[in-house]
Design an enzyme around this catalytic site. Structure first.
Site, short mmCIF file in Angstrom:
data_model
loop_
_atom_site.label_atom_id
_atom_site.label_comp_id
_atom_site.label_asym_id
_atom_site.label_seq_id
_atom_site.Cartn_x
_atom_site.Cartn_y
_atom_site.Cartn_z
N VAL A 1 0.82 -1.21 0.00
CA VAL A 1 0.00 0.00 0.00
C VAL A 1 0.85 1.25 0.00
O VAL A 1 0.40 2.33 -0.44
CB VAL A 1 -0.95 -0.01 1.22
CG1 VAL A 1 -0.17 0.10 2.53
CG2 VAL A 1 -2.01 1.08 1.13
N LYS A 2 2.09 1.15 0.45
CA LYS A 2 2.95 2.33 0.57
C LYS A 2 3.40 2.87 -0.79
O LYS A 2 3.93 3.99 -0.86
CB LYS A 2 4.17 2.01 1.44
CG LYS A 2 3.83 1.70 2.89
CD LYS A 2 3.21 2.91 3.58
CE LYS A 2 3.06 2.66 5.07
NZ LYS A 2 2.53 3.84 5.78
N ASP A 3 3.20 2.12 -1.85
CA ASP A 3 3.46 2.67 -3.18
C ASP A 3 2.62 3.93 -3.41
O ASP A 3 3.06 4.88 -4.06
CB ASP A 3 3.10 1.65 -4.26
CG ASP A 3 4.13 0.54 -4.38
OD1 ASP A 3 5.03 0.46 -3.54
OD2 ASP A 3 4.01 -0.26 -5.33
N ALA B 1 4.21 6.84 -1.49
CA ALA B 1 5.46 7.23 -2.14
C ALA B 1 5.19 8.05 -3.39
O ALA B 1 5.79 9.11 -3.60
CB ALA B 1 6.27 5.98 -2.50
#
Length: 346
Positions: free
Chosen positions: A56-58, A61
């Site tokens: 999910v951190k894509d 970012a």
């Protein structure tokens, strides 16, 4: 702030993506059969482990980098530095690679070996530091900030940069709303930075208001060793216990969490989270990490409170392969007095 184009305009699986960034988002929403059948509700997991960088951190970012570009804070060949438990660092490094930037990633040395190895493999300048609490200036977040100040690098500052939550408001929430056809009673999510919970909560509230319906209930899923459960319940950030989960739990209210819509909270212990992780893997073919187990366990608790017939969404944050040496390692689990999945119990 000029946001990255709404993910609903990027068809993801249906049409070709122009580049890596265009492939972030548009993840499937999967009905979790055993959790749903056990509660009489429909519980869905947003498969964020299917993003290009595997988590999910894509989204965070990409949102942070796109915002910095819009503000003129990043130029070709520039460097981005961030303190991270791993997944945001992976997302930043991959987006940076795709857009011609360099990345310096500061991470506690206690994080899984799989994330450490992957960051090095994809070209991050990885700086491992001892694990220290936020109040200590040796904490990985403070180290990354100082590196930014000393070198003139862009500090991503995922915890207090609200471009993080704005990315989820503009992409994650509309996707869930559309995939559930606006029929959603609740959303559960754990917090590290708070970006996913806060941004998705805001976005779901926006969608409900536009549709003229009651907004979904937003519920924090919190591990032991985090102060956020107490903050939601009684405005008390005191910490007790500990957890083997990585990247979630917090001892302070970040800028991304300020003003967030949070109606309730569930505190989930490691055994309960692991039960869901192993069940999803062996019964439904979904390999997920620790935060996903926390999220699904909270969704099940909430479903039992709401009663049959409700529809709940949660986040499957990343894949289990990032934690093979911990969550799927019998020796590690036994040392922590945690359950070992039967297929690994020799």
């Amino acid at each position: 702030m000029t946001p990255e184009p709404d993910s609903l305009t990027r068809h993801g699986w249906k049409t070709p993506s122009a580049d890596m960034a265009s492939a972030v988002g548009g993840t499937p929403l999967i009905r979790l059969s055993r959790a749903s059948d056990a509660t009489g509700c429909d519980i869905f997991g947003k498969a964020e482990f299917m993003n290009p960088g595997g988590s999910v951190k894509d989204r965070a970012a990409l949102a942070i980098i796109a915002d910095a570009e819009t503000r003129g804070e990043l130029e070709s060949g520039g460097t981005i530095v961030e303190g991270t438990a791993g997944n945001t660092g992976i997302g930043i490094t991959l987006v940076a690679n795709a857009r011609g930037y360099k990345s310096v990633i500061v991470m506690p040395e206690t994080q899984s070996q799989e994330k450490i190895d992957f960051l090095r493999m994809i070209g991050a300048d990885l700086r491992l530091v001892p694990a220290k609490p936020y109040r200590d200036q040796g904490n990985y977040v403070h180290v990354s900030r100082r590196l930014s100040e000393e070198n003139g690098w862009l500090w991503a500052n995922q915890f207090d940069n609200i471009a993080n939550r704005e990315g989820h408001r503009l992409t994650t929430a509309p996707e869930i709303w559309q995939q559930m056809e606006g029929r959603i009673d609740a959303f559960t999510c754990a917090c590290g930075t708070g970006g996913t919970l806060a941004g998705t909560g805001f976005g779901l509230a926006d969608a409900a208001k536009a549709a003229g319906v009651t907004r979904p209930k937003i519920v924090l899923a919190d591990p032991e060793g985090s102060g956020l459960y107490g903050w939601v319940k009684s405005n008390d950030l005191s910490i007790s216990g500990s957890s083997v989960t990585e990247g979630i739990g917090q001892s302070r209210v970040t800028a991304n969490l300020e003003g967030a819509i949070i109606d309730d909270a569930e505190r989930i212990g490691d055994p309960e989270a692991l039960e869901q992780i192993y069940s999803l893997l062996i019964h439904e073919g979904l390999s997920v990490g620790g935060s996903s187990g926390i999220n699904v366990a909270a969704a099940i608790r909430l479903a039992r409170t709401l009663g049959p017939g409700h529809r709940i969404a949660t986040i499957l944050c990343d894949g289990g392969t990032r934690y093979q040496s911990k969550l799927f390692n019998p020796e590690f689990l036994r040392a922590k007095n945690l359950p070992v999945p039967f297929w690994l119990d020799e």
